[in-house]
Design a protein around this motif. Structure first.
Motif, mmCIF file in Angstrom:
data_model
loop_
_atom_site.group_PDB
_atom_site.id
_atom_site.type_symbol
_atom_site.label_atom_id
_atom_site.label_comp_id
_atom_site.label_asym_id
_atom_site.label_seq_id
_atom_site.Cartn_x
_atom_site.Cartn_y
_atom_site.Cartn_z
ATOM 1 N N TYR A 196 0.835 -1.228 0.102
ATOM 2 C CA TYR A 196 -0.034 -0.093 -0.032
ATOM 3 C C TYR A 196 1.084 1.120 -0.191
ATOM 4 O O TYR A 196 0.744 2.435 -0.637
ATOM 5 N N THR A 197 1.979 1.134 0.717
ATOM 6 C CA THR A 197 3.007 2.155 0.906
ATOM 7 C C THR A 197 3.542 2.555 -0.597
ATOM 8 O O THR A 197 3.623 3.754 -1.008
ATOM 9 N N ALA A 198 4.055 1.594 -1.286
ATOM 10 C CA ALA A 198 4.411 1.457 -2.597
ATOM 11 C C ALA A 198 3.317 2.123 -3.636
ATOM 12 O O ALA A 198 3.761 2.926 -4.369
ATOM 13 N N PHE A 199 2.315 1.808 -3.416
ATOM 14 C CA PHE A 199 1.159 2.197 -4.281
ATOM 15 C C PHE A 199 1.130 3.799 -4.166
ATOM 16 O O PHE A 199 0.759 4.487 -5.236
ATOM 17 N N GLN A 200 1.019 4.420 -2.945
ATOM 18 C CA GLN A 200 1.066 5.702 -2.871
ATOM 19 C C GLN A 200 2.033 6.487 -3.357
ATOM 20 O O GLN A 200 1.948 7.600 -3.843
ATOM 21 N N ILE A 201 3.160 5.741 -3.279
ATOM 22 C CA ILE A 201 4.527 6.572 -3.776
ATOM 23 C C ILE A 201 4.239 6.526 -5.218
ATOM 24 O O ILE A 201 4.617 7.668 -5.992
ATOM 25 N N ILE A 202 3.971 5.426 -5.819
ATOM 26 C CA ILE A 202 3.876 5.611 -7.320
ATOM 27 C C ILE A 202 2.832 6.410 -7.752
ATOM 28 O O ILE A 202 2.859 7.178 -8.622
#
Length: 775
Positions: A196-202
């Protein structure tokens, strides 16, 4: 002076902040919950500890915090809340912290070149623009970088928002990328939402058009599929999964299993069909594997796309003499540990039940000329714990492990999802059989109650989706070797069984991570680890929850690729040495006629800091209580002064002391009051049973001032105390039990017998005073 804290907020602080230009709807939030509250395990039940809430958080944009304000009532000084606010500020990663009692603000400014703290008038509260300018300078953000940082988060229709640590990780990563940093490492414990953290960064970098074509790499197919259908779903038609070695260059977001794009020849290296500058952002999940020689394909892919910004994410950064995550990605930009996750209440705590089996401790040596079940001569040597189930097999041992696992499940939850980690696939199959026999009643109802899930068992592996589905009742028990060690999200897992020797800290962390997810909807707040191979000794290793330490030092002038090649060759050679060269000798000896028994059983719990208590429980309790209360007199004074005894017991549990465990460890512990156990263990006070205390109260006949019916109620409460823990006296629910139903309804007892709620509670406090009068 007469205003409450809430009055101070409503009438003085909020108007001052709004007058400074802050938008009360978009930039100001009150009573912001930061943590869920640590899970405190009480026997088979659990409660939540205190949540942390910030009185105010001020935002530049949603989920991009700038400042924290802590309020105190009029009886406190303006600076009284500053220490508390600084703690919240550190959690939220903000440079501006305020404390106020409504008369003035105390302003702590980390960006200041002059005084770090100063008092300001209520009318001098800084504007959003002023704090944002200071923030930009502090972070080194020029105008183009600021525009990237100001890009908003994805706003989910269901209102899901990042937790504070996820937002901190995202904000730091986006700011670092905006400032041109091209290698980034984020360390987040298993179960804390790395994907989820990776998604928001992307999402933020993609929407800002700072990064236009992105590659997300994982090492398990199920991880890629879960990511595509869950956290990354909002990318919709802009996203594709690279599968069947097919390449379509019309998408912007690519998800791939690294094995699907790499191989041993140029023809199999599908990633080379993209130009080296095709991707401008690559995120590597479980990147600790990316630095390992055995998985060097990761490094080949990253080296090919060297011009891209690369973000590594892992729960277990690898730092050994041969392999280093930080050597490639640099020091972690942000770390959120298992200990912190447990303390905040976002991760499940655990207790450890360790079994030492006599055969493992003593070892096994065959007699001269002994043969195994299949007629193979058993090599004459001592076989220790490391040989069990790898070199020698004892069916009674496997049966005993299965019996203890079944015993635990029957005593707790027979449908609690369970993972049993075995030495290899053959061991997993034997364990499946013994568990099926031990649970024959449930297996007869559904053969999928126990399933072997290993990479070489297609039927078992096919059940993986059902096993991780919280709404699927079967399978319940999975026996495995390596398949479930990483990445598989089994939220409802309540029991992890270790019948596998684990030498790798990375693997150990990953395995423990299978149980750390909390699933409130399905009643899972904590889990149990059952250890038969002493694997949990790794909890005592400082590396278990420490920050990554750089210990990788390649020889001066060494070529890293050459070094990796050497390491890989050594590993292949070592692996070859393990294979038996004489085909007539069995890989394992199957030994019959050996009895196996439990030599020792030990239960261990987590302390207040989320670390396993490895010393004797009584010694730990004594040390923690003496640190808190210093003397018996201090503890007795605190106990006597408290309106509710349960509040003191909760205070003791907040120290990380498992009160139920004290009763289990004490001889005839069920007969003692928790108060007596604490006083005895911490301050060497003689023990009195609850029945002895109740008898002393009866001998004194202290309730002469009460009516006959009131005395009947009080002595009935005393009898309940003698049979159960005294804390239940403070619960009004006790009046619903026998024999109170023969006296009257709870309302009648409280109002007619005692004259009201206050009078009833006063009578209960007097009863408690009498119970502990000779303490």
């Amino acid at each position: 002076m007469g205003l409450s804290e809430r009055d101070i907020c409503t009438k003085l602080i909020t108007p001052a902040v709004v007058a400074a230009g802050w938008d009360v709807n978009a930039q100001l939030r009150e009573e912001v919950t930061l943590t869920d509250g640590r899970v405190i395990v009480r026997g088979k039940l659990s409660t939540r500890g205190r949540q942390l809430r910030a009185d105010y958080v001020l935002y530049h944009r949603p989920n991009v915090p700038l400042a924290v304000i802590e309020a105190k009532d009029g009886s406190h000084s303006p600076s009284a809340g500053l220490q508390q606010a600084l703690g919240y500020g550190e959690m939220l990663d903000v440079p501006f912290v305020f404390s106020s009692n409504g008369s003035r603000f105390v302003f702590h400014d980390k960006t200041s070149q002059g005084a770090l703290e100063r008092e300001i008038e209520m009318s001098e509260f800084p504007s959003p623009a002023e704090l944002w300018r200071k923030f930009q300078v502090w972070k080194g953000l020029d105008e183009p970088a600021s525009q990237i940082v100001e890009q908003g988060y994805y706003a989910a229709p269901d209102g899901k928002a990042p937790r504070y640590y996820q937002a901190t990780a995202v904000n730091r990563a986006v700011a670092a990328v905006a400032n041109g940093q091209d290698r980034i490492l984020l360390v987040m414990a298993t179960g804390t939402g790395k994907t989820y953290t990776a998604f928001q960064i992307i999402w933020r970098l993609w929407k800002a058009r700072a990064k236009k074509r992105i590659l997300f790499l994982a090492d398990r197919n199920i991880l890629v599929d879960q990511t595509k259908s869950n956290d990354f779903a909002p990318f919709g038609g802009a996203m594709t999964k690279i599968a069947n070695r097919q390449v379509d260059k019309s998408y912007e977001i690519y998800l791939a299993l690294y094995q699907a794009v790499s191989g041993t020849t140029d023809e199999q290296d599908i990633y080379k069909q993209f130009s080296p500058d095709f991707f401008d952002l690559i995120i590597v999940d479980e990147c600790h594997r990316g630095s390992a020689a055995a998985d060097s394909a990761w490094r080949d892919i990253l080296a090919y796309y060297s011009s891209a910004t690369q973000i590594g994410m892992t729960a277990t950064p690898k730092e050994t003499a041969e392999v280093s995550s930080t050597d490639y990605f640099g020091e972690p930009l942000y770390t959120y540990s298992l200990r912190q996750g447990i303390e905040d209440g976002f991760l499940a705590p655990y207790k450890v039940i360790r079994y030492d089996l006599d055969l493992d401790l003593i070892g096994y040596r065959p007699h001269v000329g002994d043969v195994d079940r299949y007629g193979h001569a058993v090599e004459d040597r001592i076989y220790g714990q490391s040989d069990v189930d790898t070199k020698v097999v004892f069916d009674p041992r496997t049966k005993l492990v299965a019996a203890k696992v079944t015993e635990f499940l029957k005593g707790n939850d027979r449908f609690g999802k369970t993972i049993v980690f075995c030495e290899d696939t053959e061991h997993a199959d034997r364990m499946r059989k013994e568990l099926a026999n031990a649970n024959a009643d449930l297996v007869a109802d559904n053969y999928r109650y126990v399933v072997r899930m290993t990479g070489d068992d297609a039927a078992g592996a096919a059940e993986l989706d059902n096993f991780i589905d919280p709404f699927s009742s079967h399978p319940v028990i999975a026996t495995t070797s390596k398949l479930l060690t990483t990445g598989v999200d089994v939220k409802t897992c309540k029991l992890i069984v270790l019948d596998q020797r684990i030498q790798s800290m990375t693997e150990f962390k990953q395995i423990i991570g299978r149980g750390t997810r909390i699933d409130e909807a399905n009643g899972k707040r904590f889990f149990t680890i059952m250890d038969f191979k002493r694997a949990t000794e790794l909890f005592a290793d400082p590396a278990f929850d420490g920050d990554p330490v750089q210990i990788f030092e390649p020889p001066l002038g060494a070529d890293l690729e050459e070094l990796e090649s050497t390491i890989e060759s050594d590993q292949v050679a070592a692996s070859a040495d393990e294979q038996l060269t004489d085909s007539s000798r069995p890989r394992k000896y199957y030994i019959d006629g050996v009895e196996v028994e439990v030599a020792a059983r030990r239960v261990q719990y987590l302390d207040a800091e989320g670390k396993l208590i490895t010393e004797a429980l009584s010694a730990y309790v004594k040390r923690k209580l003496q640190d808190k209360y210093l003397t018996l007199g201090n503890f007795l004074a605190r106990w006597t002064e408290a309106d509710r005894k349960q509040a003191i017991l909760a205070e003791v549990e907040e120290l990380g002391i498992p009160l139920d465990a004290l009763r289990e460890e004490a001889p005839n512990g069920a007969g003692y009051d928790t108060f007596d156990l604490v006083c005895h263990i911490a301050f060497d006070r003689p023990l009195l049973t609850r029945r002895e205390r109740a008898a002393r109260v009866r001998d004194r006949q202290p309730f002469g001032a009460y009516s006959e019916r009131a005395r009947t109620v009080l002595y009935a409460l005393l009898d309940k105390y003698a049979d159960d823990d005294g804390a239940t006296l403070e619960s009004g629910k006790i009046l619903h039990l026998k024999p109170f139903d023969q006296i009257g309804t709870p309302v009648e007892i409280i109002k007619r017998v005692f004259g009201g709620k206050d009078q009833y509670q006063a009578a209960v406090r007097e009863l408690e005073t009498q119970i502990y009068a000779e303490a």
